[in-house]
Structures are given as structure tokens and as C-alpha cells.
Motif scaffolding. Structure first.
Motif, PDB file in Angstrom:
ATOM      1  N   ALA A   1       0.823  -1.206   0.000  1.00 23.12           N
ATOM      2  CA  ALA A   1       0.000   0.000   0.000  1.00 23.12           C
ATOM      3  C   ALA A   1       0.857   1.255   0.000  1.00 23.12           C
ATOM      4  O   ALA A   1       1.980   1.259   0.475  1.00 23.12           O
ATOM      5  CB  ALA A   1      -0.909   0.005   1.225  1.00 23.12           C
ATOM      6  N   VAL A   2       0.303   2.311  -0.535  1.00 22.74           N
ATOM      7  CA  VAL A   2       0.956   3.608  -0.523  1.00 22.74           C
ATOM      8  C   VAL A   2       0.123   4.539   0.344  1.00 22.74           C
ATOM      9  O   VAL A   2      -1.060   4.746   0.081  1.00 22.74           O
ATOM     10  CB  VAL A   2       1.072   4.188  -1.951  1.00 22.74           C
ATOM     11  CG1 VAL A   2       1.690   5.567  -1.916  1.00 22.74           C
ATOM     12  CG2 VAL A   2       1.906   3.251  -2.825  1.00 22.74           C
ATOM     13  N   ALA A   3       0.706   5.094   1.369  1.00 24.37           N
ATOM     14  CA  ALA A   3      -0.050   5.952   2.281  1.00 24.37           C
ATOM     15  C   ALA A   3      -0.419   7.264   1.596  1.00 24.37           C
ATOM     16  O   ALA A   3       0.250   7.707   0.665  1.00 24.37           O
ATOM     17  CB  ALA A   3       0.776   6.239   3.532  1.00 24.37           C
ATOM     18  N   PHE A   4      -1.512   7.882   2.055  1.00 27.72           N
ATOM     19  CA  PHE A   4      -1.912   9.174   1.526  1.00 27.72           C
ATOM     20  C   PHE A   4      -0.977  10.247   2.077  1.00 27.72           C
ATOM     21  O   PHE A   4      -0.901  10.460   3.270  1.00 27.72           O
ATOM     22  CB  PHE A   4      -3.349   9.505   1.941  1.00 27.72           C
ATOM     23  CG  PHE A   4      -4.361   8.679   1.229  1.00 27.72           C
ATOM     24  CD1 PHE A   4      -4.581   8.860  -0.124  1.00 27.72           C
ATOM     25  CD2 PHE A   4      -5.087   7.703   1.902  1.00 27.72           C
ATOM     26  CE1 PHE A   4      -5.523   8.107  -0.793  1.00 27.72           C
ATOM     27  CE2 PHE A   4      -6.021   6.947   1.236  1.00 27.72           C
ATOM     28  CZ  PHE A   4      -6.246   7.146  -0.111  1.00 27.72           C
ATOM     29  N   THR A   5      -0.286  10.921   1.207  1.00 26.99           N
ATOM     30  CA  THR A   5       0.591  12.009   1.639  1.00 26.99           C
ATOM     31  C   THR A   5       0.437  13.160   0.658  1.00 26.99           C
ATOM     32  O   THR A   5       0.628  13.013  -0.542  1.00 26.99           O
ATOM     33  CB  THR A   5       2.068  11.566   1.665  1.00 26.99           C
ATOM     34  OG1 THR A   5       2.410  11.036   0.376  1.00 26.99           O
ATOM     35  CG2 THR A   5       2.311  10.482   2.709  1.00 26.99           C
ATOM     36  N   GLY A   6       0.090  14.305   1.189  1.00 20.51           N
ATOM     37  CA  GLY A   6      -0.005  15.478   0.342  1.00 20.51           C
ATOM     38  C   GLY A   6      -1.184  15.464  -0.611  1.00 20.51           C
ATOM     39  O   GLY A   6      -1.185  16.201  -1.592  1.00 20.51           O
ATOM     40  N   LEU A   7      -2.183  14.614  -0.387  1.00 23.19           N
ATOM     41  CA  LEU A   7      -3.331  14.548  -1.277  1.00 23.19           C
ATOM     42  C   LEU A   7      -4.513  15.264  -0.657  1.00 23.19           C
ATOM     43  O   LEU A   7      -4.709  15.242   0.551  1.00 23.19           O
ATOM     44  CB  LEU A   7      -3.712  13.088  -1.548  1.00 23.19           C
ATOM     45  CG  LEU A   7      -2.668  12.230  -2.261  1.00 23.19           C
ATOM     46  CD1 LEU A   7      -3.207  10.831  -2.427  1.00 23.19           C
ATOM     47  CD2 LEU A   7      -2.311  12.825  -3.615  1.00 23.19           C
ATOM     48  N   THR A   8      -5.314  15.894  -1.478  1.00 22.57           N
ATOM     49  CA  THR A   8      -6.540  16.525  -1.016  1.00 22.57           C
ATOM     50  C   THR A   8      -7.691  15.593  -1.319  1.00 22.57           C
ATOM     51  O   THR A   8      -7.978  15.314  -2.485  1.00 22.57           O
ATOM     52  CB  THR A   8      -6.773  17.874  -1.720  1.00 22.57           C
ATOM     53  OG1 THR A   8      -5.667  18.733  -1.447  1.00 22.57           O
ATOM     54  CG2 THR A   8      -8.054  18.509  -1.217  1.00 22.57           C
ATOM     55  N   ALA A   9      -8.329  15.075  -0.297  1.00 26.43           N
ATOM     56  CA  ALA A   9      -9.406  14.111  -0.494  1.00 26.43           C
ATOM     57  C   ALA A   9     -10.629  14.814  -1.076  1.00 26.43           C
ATOM     58  O   ALA A   9     -10.962  15.932  -0.694  1.00 26.43           O
ATOM     59  CB  ALA A   9      -9.769  13.452   0.836  1.00 26.43           C
ATOM     60  N   PRO A  10     -11.294  14.151  -2.051  1.00 21.10           N
ATOM     61  CA  PRO A  10     -12.495  14.745  -2.625  1.00 21.10           C
ATOM     62  C   PRO A  10     -13.642  14.711  -1.623  1.00 21.10           C
ATOM     63  O   PRO A  10     -13.604  13.992  -0.629  1.00 21.10           O
ATOM     64  CB  PRO A  10     -12.784  13.817  -3.806  1.00 21.10           C
ATOM     65  CG  PRO A  10     -12.196  12.501  -3.400  1.00 21.10           C
ATOM     66  CD  PRO A  10     -10.972  12.841  -2.614  1.00 21.10           C
ATOM     67  N   ALA A  11     -14.669  15.521  -1.883  1.00 15.78           N
ATOM     68  CA  ALA A  11     -15.849  15.495  -1.028  1.00 15.78           C
ATOM     69  C   ALA A  11     -16.444  14.099  -1.047  1.00 15.78           C
ATOM     70  O   ALA A  11     -16.537  13.463  -2.103  1.00 15.78           O
ATOM     71  CB  ALA A  11     -16.863  16.523  -1.527  1.00 15.78           C
ATOM     72  N   GLN A  12     -16.855  13.600   0.123  1.00 13.72           N
ATOM     73  CA  GLN A  12     -17.320  12.229   0.234  1.00 13.72           C
ATOM     74  C   GLN A  12     -18.815  12.183   0.507  1.00 13.72           C
ATOM     75  O   GLN A  12     -19.376  13.043   1.187  1.00 13.72           O
ATOM     76  CB  GLN A  12     -16.565  11.495   1.346  1.00 13.72           C
ATOM     77  CG  GLN A  12     -15.078  11.342   1.049  1.00 13.72           C
ATOM     78  CD  GLN A  12     -14.328  10.662   2.180  1.00 13.72           C
ATOM     79  OE1 GLN A  12     -14.774  10.680   3.320  1.00 13.72           O
ATOM     80  NE2 GLN A  12     -13.205  10.060   1.868  1.00 13.72           N
ATOM     81  N   VAL A  15     -11.301   4.679   3.961  1.00 17.21           N
ATOM     82  CA  VAL A  15     -11.821   3.684   3.019  1.00 17.21           C
ATOM     83  C   VAL A  15     -12.558   4.376   1.875  1.00 17.21           C
ATOM     84  O   VAL A  15     -12.380   4.030   0.694  1.00 17.21           O
ATOM     85  CB  VAL A  15     -12.752   2.692   3.747  1.00 17.21           C
ATOM     86  CG1 VAL A  15     -13.559   1.868   2.748  1.00 17.21           C
ATOM     87  CG2 VAL A  15     -11.933   1.767   4.644  1.00 17.21           C
ATOM     88  N   GLN A  16     -13.385   5.356   2.187  1.00 19.24           N
ATOM     89  CA  GLN A  16     -14.133   6.063   1.148  1.00 19.24           C
ATOM     90  C   GLN A  16     -13.213   6.707   0.114  1.00 19.24           C
ATOM     91  O   GLN A  16     -13.550   6.780  -1.074  1.00 19.24           O
ATOM     92  CB  GLN A  16     -15.017   7.138   1.771  1.00 19.24           C
ATOM     93  CG  GLN A  16     -16.345   6.630   2.310  1.00 19.24           C
ATOM     94  CD  GLN A  16     -17.233   7.782   2.745  1.00 19.24           C
ATOM     95  OE1 GLN A  16     -17.030   8.345   3.812  1.00 19.24           O
ATOM     96  NE2 GLN A  16     -18.196   8.125   1.921  1.00 19.24           N
ATOM     97  N   ALA A  17     -12.055   7.191   0.561  1.00 14.34           N
ATOM     98  CA  ALA A  17     -11.126   7.840  -0.357  1.00 14.34           C
ATOM     99  C   ALA A  17     -10.554   6.858  -1.372  1.00 14.34           C
ATOM    100  O   ALA A  17      -9.970   7.276  -2.382  1.00 14.34           O
ATOM    101  CB  ALA A  17      -9.995   8.505   0.431  1.00 14.34           C
ATOM    102  N   LEU A  18     -10.719   5.575  -1.141  1.00 20.95           N
ATOM    103  CA  LEU A  18     -10.216   4.553  -2.061  1.00 20.95           C
ATOM    104  C   LEU A  18     -11.348   3.881  -2.841  1.00 20.95           C
ATOM    105  O   LEU A  18     -11.151   2.835  -3.451  1.00 20.95           O
ATOM    106  CB  LEU A  18      -9.416   3.510  -1.282  1.00 20.95           C
ATOM    107  CG  LEU A  18      -8.055   4.002  -0.774  1.00 20.95           C
ATOM    108  CD1 LEU A  18      -7.442   3.011   0.198  1.00 20.95           C
ATOM    109  CD2 LEU A  18      -7.115   4.239  -1.943  1.00 20.95           C
ATOM    110  N   GLN A  19     -12.513   4.500  -2.844  1.00 23.97           N
ATOM    111  CA  GLN A  19     -13.656   3.954  -3.574  1.00 23.97           C
ATOM    112  C   GLN A  19     -13.784   4.638  -4.933  1.00 23.97           C
ATOM    113  O   GLN A  19     -13.622   5.850  -5.057  1.00 23.97           O
ATOM    114  CB  GLN A  19     -14.939   4.163  -2.766  1.00 23.97           C
ATOM    115  CG  GLN A  19     -16.182   3.564  -3.416  1.00 23.97           C
ATOM    116  CD  GLN A  19     -17.402   3.684  -2.511  1.00 23.97           C
ATOM    117  OE1 GLN A  19     -17.535   4.625  -1.732  1.00 23.97           O
ATOM    118  NE2 GLN A  19     -18.296   2.709  -2.601  1.00 23.97           N
ATOM    119  N   LEU A  20     -14.122   3.853  -5.944  1.00 24.23           N
ATOM    120  CA  LEU A  20     -14.356   4.403  -7.271  1.00 24.23           C
ATOM    121  C   LEU A  20     -15.699   5.135  -7.286  1.00 24.23           C
ATOM    122  O   LEU A  20     -16.729   4.578  -6.895  1.00 24.23           O
ATOM    123  CB  LEU A  20     -14.376   3.290  -8.314  1.00 24.23           C
ATOM    124  CG  LEU A  20     -13.044   2.596  -8.610  1.00 24.23           C
ATOM    125  CD1 LEU A  20     -13.269   1.417  -9.540  1.00 24.23           C
ATOM    126  CD2 LEU A  20     -12.038   3.576  -9.198  1.00 24.23           C
TER     127      LEU A  20
END
Length: 373
Positions: A16-27, A309-314
Motif C-alpha cells: 500500500a501507498v499511504a496518503f501524503t499530500g493529497l486533497t481528499a475529494p468530497a465524500q 476507506v471512502q477515499a479509495l472507492q471508485l
């Protein structure tokens, strides 16, 4: 994955690659995301209502049951769930034995416990599921004397029984009429004093703290916690203490971004471990076993796990080349990025349909002790 069910889901790849420096989209709301994930998972069932592995030409009964648990947890696709449940009930021996392979007398305790739980979760009759009394079969696999007293073990073959299978049997028996105290005691023995549970019991050291360098497994801990929570609700105080300790241990394993990693081949942040752990955190945080600030921390941990988990959903906003698979949940960031660029290919589809049903459990906001009630 062995037919005996070593884990609820075992992903095929890690890294896995950890989230770093990413802006998560609205969920979206977690429960809506969970239902979307379950709807996608339902599309992976064939016309019979099973998950069929085309690459290796076999019916994946364990993953079919996982899919049904996901459907019942979210309430998605009830007609498909009913059809699939009937198909599984008609093939009990295909999953918990080797009868189809001409080896009579073999019984797998993990698969038996999982089927028993499925009968409860689908509001079927556990004493007559496809013509089989799964309560009786589970109890027949429990050791009644010696150091392994209370342990559910495979019969007629190499014993692959583990904490996951023990938890499913305890959970299924508790919810279908009662579980022997010895079974609960044996499960609690797999918990080390720090709170985590090991996946594999040790033939030499029955108790976790007596083992040499026991590997504590977040997935097994989350499963055991939910099983013991059910036993606690049925009046077992020792189970309640162990569930509380296990949940607080899980909370300490959670990274700042909300992710949880497994052990061994899953020892990197992933949605399988995070989904199951988050489900356990919420279940205990809402149970009354933990009060005050700790209860709030458990619930907050569950919410963080859900967001990760939501941030990794299509979704329709991020799917890219995987637009035909909206709702599916990636195992990790690497898998998500690959799907966005190349779609979900035949070579990696199995990982997606293994990750999704366990990952969505944290979004469904219901514990394994409640599904089907």
C-alpha cells in the motif's frame, strides 16, 4: 486462500501507498457509499448467485459468503441476496467438506462457523440450512477436553483452524441459541495482555502470553472483538472485558490518517484491515462496554477509518478508465491508481472483489453482532 477460511478476506497483493499530500475529494454519506459498494459487489455474482473464479476455475464459496454478509449489512440487492443464500444453502458440503473431491469425513471448522453465521445473518434457520443442522455441526467440531478444550478444529484432514474460525463459531452459536463457555474461554486465550489477538493458536502455548513472540493480528482482533461483544450481550462478562481491551488495542494500531494495517502479507495500510477494524471500533464504542472519553475515541476512530476507506472507492468523479465499476473499493492506493489509468482488468479483478465486501463494513455502520437483526 484455504477452504477452511483463514481470514474473512485475504488480498492477493500488498504494497500500500499511504496518503501524503493529497486533497481528499468530497465524500458521500458513509452508508450510501457502503450501499454503492455492496451493489457493485453484487454484480460480481454469476447467474447462480456465486462468485466464480475464472482464472483458476473454481467456485469461491468463502468470498460468496463474504458478499452475502456485505449485502445483508447494507440492505442492498435483497432479491439477489435471497437467491445467493439459497444457492449457498444447497451447497453446504461443497464449502465445509471435501465431499465433492471424494474425501468423505472431512469437515472444516472455519467454513462451518461462517455458514452458521450466514444462516443467522440472513435470518435463515441455522438448524436446517439446506438440510443441515449447522449448530450441531459446529458443536461437533469443538474439542471437549485437554489443552484445546473449547477450540473448534478441522476433522479428517490437516487442522487449519484459527482465531477467525473460532470467532465465527462463537458468533454464530451465540446468535443462534447460545455458545458453550469453553468456546469463549478458548477465544479469550488467544488475546495477549496488551489486547491484541493472534491469528494462529500455538499447540505448545495455549495462551497468547505464553507463546514466544506471538504475532498479534489486527484482522483477527477485530473479528474476535465483535464475536466477544455478542457473547457479552448474552451475559458473558469475561467476553465483555476482552472485547473492550481488544478494541482499545485496535485503536492504538490505527494510523493518524485512519488506516489500519494487517500482519504478515497484509502488513501495510489496506482497506480490508481498516474496514474490519473500523467496524469493530464502532461496535464497541456504541455498546456501552467503554464509557466516557474512550468511547468517544473509539467512535472517532471508526469515523476516520470510514473516511480513509471512502477515499479509495471508485466514484463518478474519480474512476477514470474504471467507469464501469463505480462503487468498488480498492485494496490500497496503488490499486486505485492502476484502475484509474487502466480499468479493473481480469488479472486484478479478484483483488477488488475481495477488498470491497470487507472494506465496506465500516461504512455500513452495523456490527457483525447486529447484521440480520
Amino acid at each position: 486462500m484455504h477452504i477452511a477460511v483463514r481470514r474473512l478476506l485475504v488480498p492477493l497483493t500488498a504494497g500500500a501507498v499511504a496518503f501524503t499530500g493529497l486533497t481528499a475529494p468530497a465524500q458521500a454519506a458513509p452508508q450510501a457509499s457502503g450501499k454503492n459498494a455492496a451493489k457493485w459487489q453484487a454484480t460480481q455474482l454469476d447467474a447462480h448467485g456465486r462468485i466464480y473464479n475464472d482464472q483458476f476455475d473454481f467456485t469461491d464459496w468463502g468470498l460468496t459468503v463474504d458478499t452475502l454478509i456485505a449485502l445483508k449489512a447494507t440492505g442492498a440487492r435483497p432479491q439477489i441476496a435471497e437467491k445467493s443464500t439459497a444457492y449457498v444453502a444447497a451447497h453446504v458440503r461443497s464449502y465445509n467438506s471435501l465431499d465433492d473431491w471424494g474425501q468423505p469425513g472431512v469437515r472444516f471448522s472455519g467454513a462451518t462457523g461462517k455458514l452458521l453465521y450466514l444462516a443467522v445473518a440472513t435470518r435463515s434457520n441455522p438448524r436446517n440450512f439446506g438440510g443441515f443442522d449447522l449448530r450441531a455441526e459446529s458443536l461437533a467440531l469443538m474439542t471437549t477436553s485437554g489443552a484445546d478444550k473449547g477450540r473448534f478444529q478441522d476433522q479428517g484432514t490437516t487442522d487449519y483452524s484459527n482465531t477467525f474460525g473460532q470467532s465465527f463459531n462463537v458468533l454464530g452459536l451465540t446468535r443462534s441459541g447460545g455458545v458453550p463457555n469453553d468456546a469463549v474461554k478458548y477465544l479469550v486465550k488467544q488475546q495477549c495482555d496488551v489486547g491484541g489477538f493472534r491469528l494462529y493458536p500455538d499447540a505448545v502455548a495455549t495462551a497468547c502470553d505464553q507463546a514466544t513472540d506471538p504475532v498479534l493480528d489486527p484482522d483477527s482482533t477485530a473479528m474476535a472483538v465483535q464475536s466477544l461483544l455478542a457473547a457479552s450481550k448474552a451475559g458473558n462478562k469475561a467476553a465483555g472485558r476482552a472485547a473492550r481491551k481488544g478494541a482499545l488495542w485496535l485503536l492504538r494500531q490505527q494510523a493518524a490518517d485512519g488506516s489500519v494495517q494487517g500482519s504478515g502479507p497484509t502488513a501495510a495500510p489496506n482497506t480490508n484491515s481498516t474496514g474490519l477494524a473500523g467496524q469493530a471500533l464502532r461496535a464497541v464504542g456504541q455498546s456501552g462496554l467503554v464509557g466516557g472519553a474512550n468511547a468517544q475515541k473509539l467512535r472517532a476512530g471508526a469515523a476516520k477509518a470510514g473516511r480513509w476507506v471512502q477515499a479509495l472507492q471508485l466514484t463518478s468523479n474519480n474512476a477514470g478508465q474504471a467507469g464501469g465499476d463505480i462503487g468498488a473499493i480498492a485494496y490500497d492506493q496503488t490499486a486505485l491508481t492502476d484502475a484509474q489509468q487502466n480499468g479493473i482488468t481480469a488479472a486484478n479483478r479478484d483483488q477488488w472483489r475481495r477488498a470491497t465486501p470487507q472494506a465496506l463494513l465500516v461504512l455500513a455502520r452495523t456490527g457483525l453482532d447486529d447484521i440480520g437483526e
